[in-house]
Design an enzyme around this catalytic site. Structure first.
Site, PDB file in Angstrom:
ATOM      1  N   SER A  15       0.830  -1.194   0.000  1.00 25.10           N
ATOM      2  CA  SER A  15       0.000   0.000   0.000  1.00 25.10           C
ATOM      3  C   SER A  15       0.872   1.255   0.000  1.00 25.10           C
ATOM      4  CB  SER A  15      -0.964  -0.048   1.194  1.00 25.10           C
ATOM      5  OG  SER A  15      -2.019   0.858   1.041  1.00 25.10           O
ATOM      6  N   ASP A  74      -8.299  -4.944  -6.246  1.00 22.47           N
ATOM      7  CA  ASP A  74      -7.791  -4.023  -5.225  1.00 22.47           C
ATOM      8  C   ASP A  74      -8.071  -2.580  -5.653  1.00 22.47           C
ATOM      9  OD1 ASP A  74      -6.296  -2.427  -3.505  1.00 22.47           O
ATOM     10  OD2 ASP A  74      -4.507  -3.681  -3.614  1.00 22.47           O
TER      11      ASP A  74
END
Length: 150
Positions: A15, A74
């Protein structure tokens, strides 16, 4: 670095940590001569970190030494949205197409031409944060209950 000329330098992160790994690797290879061939970057669920000029510079310096792993739907890898900002991904995307382990390695592109057969093929509104939380079958660490031994 000169004390360990045979060592590899590996940057990794998930991330925001993936974005920081990519930025840190690029900064280091631009500051330390001769280091580029020893650097590898593996990111997971990394958001876009720069515009077309940044992607071109990154690809020139580290594109062949970077693997940007993305999970099927995602939403973080689609941020910031291209329709709002002029950000795009650098090379090379490894798309985890499903939970069964099928992968697709994206084409190396120049500019903001993200591979239409990889994660960008998933409609933004079909994405789920659950796909961001579970890479390679490993749920993220629960930092609130993690046990550390020093």
């Amino acid at each position: 670095m000169s004390d360990y000329p045979d060592y590899m330098v590996i940057f990794t992160g998930h991330s925001k940590g993936g974005a920081e790994a990519a930025l840190g690797a690029l900064d280091l290879v631009r500051r330390v001569d001769g280091l580029r061939d020893r650097v590898r970057v593996w990111t997971f669920g990394q958001p876009r970190v720069g515009n077309e000029q940044f992607a071109a510079l990154y690809n020139q310096q580290l594109g062949a030494r970077t693997y940007r792993v993305t999970s099927y739907a995602d939403p973080v890898v689609a941020m910031p949205p291209r329709f709002l900002f002029d950000y795009c991904h650098h090379n090379t995307e490894v798309w985890l197409m499903n939970r069964e382990g099928d992968i697709y390695v994206g084409r190396n592109n120049t500019g903001c031409n993200e591979d239409p057969h990889a994660s960008s093929s998933v409609d933004f509104y079909d994405r789920s944060i659950q796909w961001h939380k579970d890479y390679l079958g490993l749920p993220p660490l629960d930092h609130a209950t993690a046990m550390f031994s020093w």
